[in-house]
Design an enzyme around this catalytic site. Structure first.
Site, PDB file in Angstrom:
ATOM      1  N   HIS A 249       0.846  -1.187   0.000  1.00  0.00           N
ATOM      2  CA  HIS A 249       0.000   0.000   0.000  1.00  0.00           C
ATOM      3  C   HIS A 249       0.883   1.240   0.000  1.00  0.00           C
ATOM      4  O   HIS A 249       2.095   1.158   0.196  1.00  0.00           O
ATOM      5  CB  HIS A 249      -0.898   0.018   1.247  1.00  0.00           C
ATOM      6  CG  HIS A 249      -0.135   0.110   2.529  1.00  0.00           C
ATOM      7  ND1 HIS A 249       0.580  -0.953   3.059  1.00  0.00           N
ATOM      8  CD2 HIS A 249       0.064   1.146   3.398  1.00  0.00           C
ATOM      9  CE1 HIS A 249       1.169  -0.591   4.179  1.00  0.00           C
ATOM     10  NE2 HIS A 249       0.877   0.678   4.407  1.00  0.00           N
TER      11      HIS A 249
ATOM     12  N   ASP B 228       0.845   5.185   1.953  1.00  0.00           N
ATOM     13  CA  ASP B 228       0.209   5.869   3.078  1.00  0.00           C
ATOM     14  C   ASP B 228      -0.540   7.100   2.570  1.00  0.00           C
ATOM     15  O   ASP B 228      -0.038   7.824   1.708  1.00  0.00           O
ATOM     16  CB  ASP B 228       1.251   6.286   4.111  1.00  0.00           C
ATOM     17  CG  ASP B 228       1.859   5.086   4.826  1.00  0.00           C
ATOM     18  OD1 ASP B 228       1.230   4.016   4.815  1.00  0.00           O
ATOM     19  OD2 ASP B 228       2.959   5.225   5.391  1.00  0.00           O
TER      20      ASP B 228
ATOM     21  N   HIS C 290       4.811   0.117   0.009  1.00  0.00           N
ATOM     22  CA  HIS C 290       5.540  -0.721   0.957  1.00  0.00           C
ATOM     23  C   HIS C 290       4.619  -1.777   1.547  1.00  0.00           C
ATOM     24  O   HIS C 290       3.398  -1.731   1.370  1.00  0.00           O
ATOM     25  CB  HIS C 290       6.165   0.126   2.075  1.00  0.00           C
ATOM     26  CG  HIS C 290       5.189   0.999   2.812  1.00  0.00           C
ATOM     27  ND1 HIS C 290       4.610   2.120   2.254  1.00  0.00           N
ATOM     28  CD2 HIS C 290       4.672   0.902   4.066  1.00  0.00           C
ATOM     29  CE1 HIS C 290       3.797   2.684   3.131  1.00  0.00           C
ATOM     30  NE2 HIS C 290       3.800   1.956   4.237  1.00  0.00           N
TER      31      HIS C 290
ATOM     32  N   ARG D 130       7.472  -8.735  15.700  1.00  0.00           N
ATOM     33  CA  ARG D 130       7.835  -7.390  15.268  1.00  0.00           C
ATOM     34  C   ARG D 130       6.813  -6.421  15.837  1.00  0.00           C
ATOM     35  O   ARG D 130       5.610  -6.629  15.695  1.00  0.00           O
ATOM     36  CB  ARG D 130       7.861  -7.278  13.741  1.00  0.00           C
ATOM     37  CG  ARG D 130       8.319  -5.919  13.214  1.00  0.00           C
ATOM     38  CD  ARG D 130       8.453  -5.943  11.690  1.00  0.00           C
ATOM     39  NE  ARG D 130       9.085  -4.741  11.186  1.00  0.00           N
ATOM     40  CZ  ARG D 130       8.454  -3.644  10.805  1.00  0.00           C
ATOM     41  NH1 ARG D 130       7.124  -3.609  10.860  1.00  0.00           N
ATOM     42  NH2 ARG D 130       9.116  -2.598  10.365  1.00  0.00           N
TER      43      ARG D 130
END
Length: 330
Positions: free
Chosen positions: A206, A208, A263, A273
């Site tokens: 996607h 941002d 990204h 994570r």
């Protein structure tokens, strides 16, 4: 840092695995106190749409405190985390990303941010599930992120040689700015330890929506970006720096000169994570269009004027991987 909780992710149809990508060591590093940083920053926005900043002035002790509180939250029982119901769009989310069918190997906490702190709605949810210390450190962190986002945006304006210096930063510093803080937890993926060929999507590809995103994660890899030629590469984590993403809104304001980087995040078989992302957005009423100051003689506008509210309505109807800016092209 390892999160010991075992999220109930098994019931969901999983994203399609894809091959692991090579690590990329070419991400620009910008020392914010170094003379000439503004020119390097502009170059990074044009070439990659992603860079990391050092000498950013954010205390690492503050970062560590928020990460500790995030780990405590994600270690709560599923019932406690879901006390406010599914994220719609703010609150706790597990597996499902938005309302249009996107899923990932993650759980998250999405918080609405006012000009100085988390919103009353998000605060009410946190008071039901978390210690007071979590709310306190969140507000402190949000203020630090607003300052950092503002400083980076002002360096961008300086590097572009446009006035006033706050031409970008005033948008995210506005009393009615529409900003968001997202805490993500990508737990270890047991399927990867069972011989699954490839990697598992934690958060799908996607761009941002906002002007910029300020990202910090723990020392676990997972972030990948798409280069200009379409090649996907893995970005090594850096716990001392902050990664800055150019968003769709800034791409529009610069008439495509700055690149809104595509990204995604892949899951890890062994380690959790944890990432913390501040999204600096404009007020709902803000009108977005290429700035005349950045338009060369005879240059055509790539985008028609639209409001941030219009963009958000479009985003809520779309899938993660959709190119939302297509609808606003001239």
């Amino acid at each position: 840092m390892v999160v010991l909780t075992k999220p109930s992710l098994e019931q969901v149809s999983l994203p399609t695995p894809h091959k692991p990508r090579s690590c990329f060591s070419g991400i620009p590093v910008i020392d914010m106190l170094e003379p000439g940083a503004e020119a390097l920053l502009v170059k990074a926005c044009e070439e990659f749409g992603l860079f990391k900043v050092t000498n950013h002035g954010v205390p690492m002790e503050l970062v560590a405190r928020l990460e500790d509180e995030a780990v405590k939250f994600f270690s709560l029982s599923q019932m406690e985390k879901e006390r406010s119901g599914p994220a719609n769009p703010f609150g706790y989310g597990n597996r499902k990303i938005g309302g249009n069918g996107d899923v990932g190997w993650l759980e998250y906490l999405l918080l609405e941010v006012t000009s100085k702190s988390i919103s009353h709605a998000s605060l009410a949810f946190l008071k039901e599930t978390c210690a007071r210390s979590f709310c306190s450190v969140l507000n402190e962190y949000i203020q630090a992120m607003r300052r950092l986002a503002s400083e980076v945006l002002e360096l961008m304006a300086q590097g572009l040689m446009i006035e006033p210096r706050n031409i970008f930063s005033k948008v995210v510093m506005d009393e009615e700015s529409d900003s968001v803080l997202r805490l993500n937890h990508y737990p270890p993926c047991p399927l990867l330890l069972q011989g699954l060929n490839g990697t598992m999507t934690g958060f799908g590809e996607h761009t941002d929506p906002q002007l910029i995103s300020v990202l910090r994660s723990n020392n676990t890899s997972g972030l990948e970006i798409s280069l200009r030629d379409g090649t996907w590469v893995s970005v090594l984590p850096d716990t001392e720096s902050f990664f800055i993403n150019v968003g769709d809104s800034l791409q529009v304001l610069t008439n495509g000169r700055f690149r809104s980087v595509r990204h995604r995040v892949v899951a890890n078989g062994y380690k959790s994570r944890v990432s913390m992302v501040y999204f600096g957005g404009p007020p709902s009423r803000e009108r977005l269009a290429p700035l005349p100051l950045l338009m060369g003689e005879g240059e055509q506008s790539l985008y028609r004027e639209f409001t941030w509210c219009e963009y958000k309505r479009c985003a809520y109807r779309s899938r993660l991987a959709d190119n939302r800016l297509e609808q606003f092209e001239s």
